[in-house]
Design an enzyme around this catalytic site. Structure first.
Site, PDB file in Angstrom:
ATOM      1  N   GLY A  11     -94.719  17.563  31.168  1.00 31.97           N
ATOM      2  CA  GLY A  11     -93.336  18.352  30.498  1.00 31.97           C
ATOM      3  C   GLY A  11     -93.708  19.532  29.892  1.00 31.97           C
ATOM      4  N   ALA A  22    -104.669  32.829  25.758  1.00 31.77           N
ATOM      5  CA  ALA A  22    -105.772  32.807  24.862  1.00 31.77           C
ATOM      6  C   ALA A  22    -107.073  32.382  25.856  1.00 31.77           C
ATOM      7  CB  ALA A  22    -105.767  31.757  23.841  1.00 31.77           C
ATOM      8  N   ARG A  25    -107.743  35.631  28.370  1.00 34.90           N
ATOM      9  CA  ARG A  25    -108.550  36.608  27.677  1.00 34.90           C
ATOM     10  C   ARG A  25    -109.901  36.247  26.982  1.00 34.90           C
ATOM     11  NH1 ARG A  25    -103.283  40.028  25.812  1.00 34.90           N
ATOM     12  NH2 ARG A  25    -102.815  40.892  27.614  1.00 34.90           N
ATOM     13  N   ARG A  72     -95.418  16.792  37.210  1.00 34.91           N
ATOM     14  CA  ARG A  72     -96.106  15.509  37.132  1.00 34.91           C
ATOM     15  C   ARG A  72     -96.348  14.902  38.291  1.00 34.91           C
ATOM     16  NH1 ARG A  72     -94.416  14.531  31.936  1.00 34.91           N
ATOM     17  NH2 ARG A  72     -91.992  14.892  31.516  1.00 34.91           N
ATOM     18  N   ASP A 103    -100.253  13.350  27.100  1.00 32.32           N
ATOM     19  CA  ASP A 103    -101.342  12.278  27.114  1.00 32.32           C
ATOM     20  C   ASP A 103    -101.491  11.992  28.726  1.00 32.32           C
ATOM     21  OD1 ASP A 103     -98.812  10.936  27.357  1.00 32.32           O
ATOM     22  OD2 ASP A 103     -99.374   9.247  26.420  1.00 32.32           O
ATOM     23  N   GLY A 104    -100.444  12.001  29.560  1.00 31.42           N
ATOM     24  CA  GLY A 104    -100.654  11.782  31.050  1.00 31.42           C
ATOM     25  C   GLY A 104    -101.544  12.552  31.625  1.00 31.42           C
ATOM     26  N   SER A 105    -101.377  13.963  31.328  1.00 33.55           N
ATOM     27  CA  SER A 105    -102.191  15.094  31.848  1.00 33.55           C
ATOM     28  C   SER A 105    -103.593  14.785  31.361  1.00 33.55           C
ATOM     29  CB  SER A 105    -101.565  16.326  31.262  1.00 33.55           C
ATOM     30  OG  SER A 105    -100.393  16.579  31.551  1.00 33.55           O
ATOM     31  N   THR A 125     -97.389  19.367  24.086  1.00 34.88           N
ATOM     32  CA  THR A 125     -96.108  18.478  24.234  1.00 34.88           C
ATOM     33  C   THR A 125     -95.455  18.658  22.960  1.00 34.88           C
ATOM     34  OG1 THR A 125     -95.574  16.144  24.082  1.00 34.88           O
ATOM     35  CG2 THR A 125     -97.846  16.767  23.493  1.00 34.88           C
ATOM     36  N   ASP A 127     -93.788  16.183  21.686  1.00 28.13           N
ATOM     37  CA  ASP A 127     -93.439  15.107  21.159  1.00 28.13           C
ATOM     38  C   ASP A 127     -94.408  14.794  19.964  1.00 28.13           C
ATOM     39  OD1 ASP A 127     -91.994  14.417  23.091  1.00 28.13           O
ATOM     40  OD2 ASP A 127     -93.153  13.328  24.582  1.00 28.13           O
ATOM     41  N   ASP A 129     -97.310  13.258  19.917  1.00 31.04           N
ATOM     42  CA  ASP A 129     -97.541  11.603  19.996  1.00 31.04           C
ATOM     43  C   ASP A 129     -98.837  11.441  20.193  1.00 31.04           C
ATOM     44  OD1 ASP A 129     -97.628  12.918  22.584  1.00 31.04           O
ATOM     45  OD2 ASP A 129     -96.493  11.098  23.499  1.00 31.04           O
ATOM     46  N   ARG A 154     -73.708  20.121  11.720  1.00 30.22           N
ATOM     47  CA  ARG A 154     -73.466  19.742  10.225  1.00 30.22           C
ATOM     48  C   ARG A 154     -72.212  20.606   9.741  1.00 30.22           C
ATOM     49  NH1 ARG A 154     -76.274  18.694   5.050  1.00 30.22           N
ATOM     50  NH2 ARG A 154     -78.212  18.556   6.014  1.00 30.22           N
ATOM     51  N   ARG A 171     -90.201  10.858  23.247  1.00 30.24           N
ATOM     52  CA  ARG A 171     -90.551   9.729  24.023  1.00 30.24           C
ATOM     53  C   ARG A 171     -90.706   8.422  23.184  1.00 30.24           C
ATOM     54  NH1 ARG A 171     -92.695  10.046  29.179  1.00 30.24           N
ATOM     55  NH2 ARG A 171     -93.130  12.552  29.105  1.00 30.24           N
ATOM     56  N   HIS A 215     -70.111  14.765   4.949  1.00 31.48           N
ATOM     57  CA  HIS A 215     -70.653  14.529   6.325  1.00 31.48           C
ATOM     58  C   HIS A 215     -71.752  13.545   6.376  1.00 31.48           C
ATOM     59  CE1 HIS A 215     -73.223  17.739   4.712  1.00 31.48           C
ATOM     60  NE2 HIS A 215     -74.080  16.798   5.198  1.00 31.48           N
ATOM     61  N   ARG A 243     -69.231  11.109  16.056  1.00 29.85           N
ATOM     62  CA  ARG A 243     -69.570  11.815  17.375  1.00 29.85           C
ATOM     63  C   ARG A 243     -70.993  11.751  17.605  1.00 29.85           C
ATOM     64  NH1 ARG A 243     -64.506  11.556  17.592  1.00 29.85           N
ATOM     65  NH2 ARG A 243     -63.145  13.288  17.842  1.00 29.85           N
TER      66      ARG A 243
HETATM   67  O1  F6P Z   1     -92.892  14.588  26.791  1.00 22.87           O
HETATM   68  C1  F6P Z   1     -91.894  15.727  26.617  1.00 22.87           C
HETATM   69  C2  F6P Z   1     -90.654  15.128  26.823  1.00 22.87           C
HETATM   70  O2  F6P Z   1     -89.776  16.030  26.707  1.00 22.87           O
HETATM   71  C3  F6P Z   1     -90.225  13.802  26.295  1.00 22.87           C
HETATM   72  O3  F6P Z   1     -89.454  13.946  24.791  1.00 22.87           O
HETATM   73  C4  F6P Z   1     -89.157  13.229  27.147  1.00 22.87           C
HETATM   74  O4  F6P Z   1     -88.998  11.889  26.962  1.00 22.87           O
HETATM   75  C5  F6P Z   1     -89.594  13.564  28.472  1.00 22.87           C
HETATM   76  O5  F6P Z   1     -90.803  14.658  28.313  1.00 22.87           O
HETATM   77  C6  F6P Z   1     -88.629  14.095  29.629  1.00 22.87           C
HETATM   78  O6  F6P Z   1     -89.327  14.067  30.655  1.00 22.87           O
HETATM   79  P1  F6P Z   1     -88.693  14.883  32.055  1.00 22.87           P
HETATM   80  O7  F6P Z   1     -88.870  16.344  31.867  1.00 22.87           O
HETATM   81  O8  F6P Z   1     -89.712  14.336  33.188  1.00 22.87           O
HETATM   82  O9  F6P Z   1     -87.368  14.321  32.275  1.00 22.87           O
END
Ligand code: F6P
Length: 319
Positions: A11, A22, A25, A72, A103-105, A125, A127, A129, A154, A171, A215, A243
């Protein structure tokens, strides 16, 4: 080390472009030839690799997304796919690769290092995370985007005296939700790391009503999900119009914040230096405002510790 390549994977996140700039260069400054790989690991397999000069990264520091594009890659997850990538790397005489992603990368970068290709990861990312680093590139911008949206919701929420459930990305990590909750002045934050009940949320809403609140903003982490369902349940119990808004992909785009641009620039520079030191299978991070590098496997094995203090603060300041 004469030729290095850079790619973005998974992502996208704001300031990936600043990190690419960076890397390019710094690399050229140090006498290297720098190549850009299109579409993440897919481009490594299909050989979509182009030399980049200093000018090729002009006018991108302020742009969201990634000029290299991203994917991906399912094929790279297979040994055959990685072998194809390795062949391309050998033919093009690439001596080292910098991977910008989550992390996947990083798992992909680790597998590439195991095949003997010096590889360095930069955490890109929204996230936040990855436990080994205090911040990831793109998190700050995504947070500011969420805050901008929360401020707007708001306004209308106050006018109508409604409850608003706002779902943010992240995520399985609640960081974006907690930070958004604190900075957005939310009444409640729901994250995957902390059990909650709808009754707790409703009690908080009733307390707010009694003390004259117009609110109620409930920030919901994507890892919990179900914004519409939660809104319906709250409305059922409190009889207050509720909502739901799922912020979605607006959090992934936009011009990066100054903070993200600086972080990406520092990390991109460091990644090239680490490659030139002859290291491999490392990831770049930031700890106590110092840019660090760490073994990939070690970094990925660190569990993300939930910040209880920050969560408590988000709740205590909401009353
Ligand atoms: O890892 C970044 C992220 O935006 C997450 O927050 C989300 O769960 C996921 O990617 C969405 O992935 P995709 O772009 O494959 O829909």
């Amino acid at each position: 080390m004469k030729r290095i390549a850079v790619l973005t994977s998974g992502g996208d996140s704001p300031a990936m472009n600043a990190a690419i700039r960076a890397v390019v260069r710094t690399g050229i400054e140090k006498g290297l030839k720098v190549y850009g790989v299109h579409r993440g690991y897919n481009g490594l397999i299909s050989g979509e690799i182009f030399e980049m000069d200093k000018h090729s990264v002009s006018d991108i520091i302020q742009r969201g997304g990634t000029i290299l594009r991203t994917a991906r890659s399912e094929e790279f997850k297979t040994p055959e796919g990685r072998q194809k990538a390795l062949n391309v790397i050998k033919v093009l005489k690439i001596d080292g690769i910098i991977v910008i992603g989550g992390d996947g990368s990083f798992h992909g970068a680790d597998l590439l290092s195991d095949l003997g290709v010096p590889t360095i990861g930069i955490p890109g990312t929204i996230d936040n995370d990855l436990a080994y680093t205090d911040y990831t590139v793109g998190f700050d911008t995504a947070l500011n985007t969420a805050i901008d949206a929360i401020n707007k919701i708001r306004d209308t929420s106050s006018s109508h005296e409604r409850v608003s459930v706002i779902e943010v990305m992240g995520r399985n990590c609640g960081d974006l939700a907690i930070y958004s909750g604190i900075a957005g002045g939310a009444e409640y934050v729901v994250v995957p790391e902390k059990p909650f009940t709808v009754e707790d949320i409703c009690e908080n809403i009733f307390n707010g009503k009694r003390s004259g609140k117009l609110h109620n903003i409930i920030i919901l982490a994507e890892g919990v999900g179900g914004a519409q369902k939660l809104a319906r349940k709250i409305e059922e119990i409190t009889s207050i119009e509720t909502r739901a808004t799922v912020l979605g992909y607006i959090q992934r785009g936009g011009s990066p914040s100054a903070s993200d641009r600086i972080l990406a620039s520092r990390m991109g520079n460091k990644a090239v230096e680490v490659l030139l030191e002859g290291k491999s299978a490392r990831v770049i991070g930031i700890k106590n405002n110092k840019i660090i590098d760490m073994d990939i496997k070690e970094a990925l094995a660190i569990p993300k510790v939930f910040d209880e203090e920050l969560f408590d603060l988000s709740i205590s300041l909401s009353n």
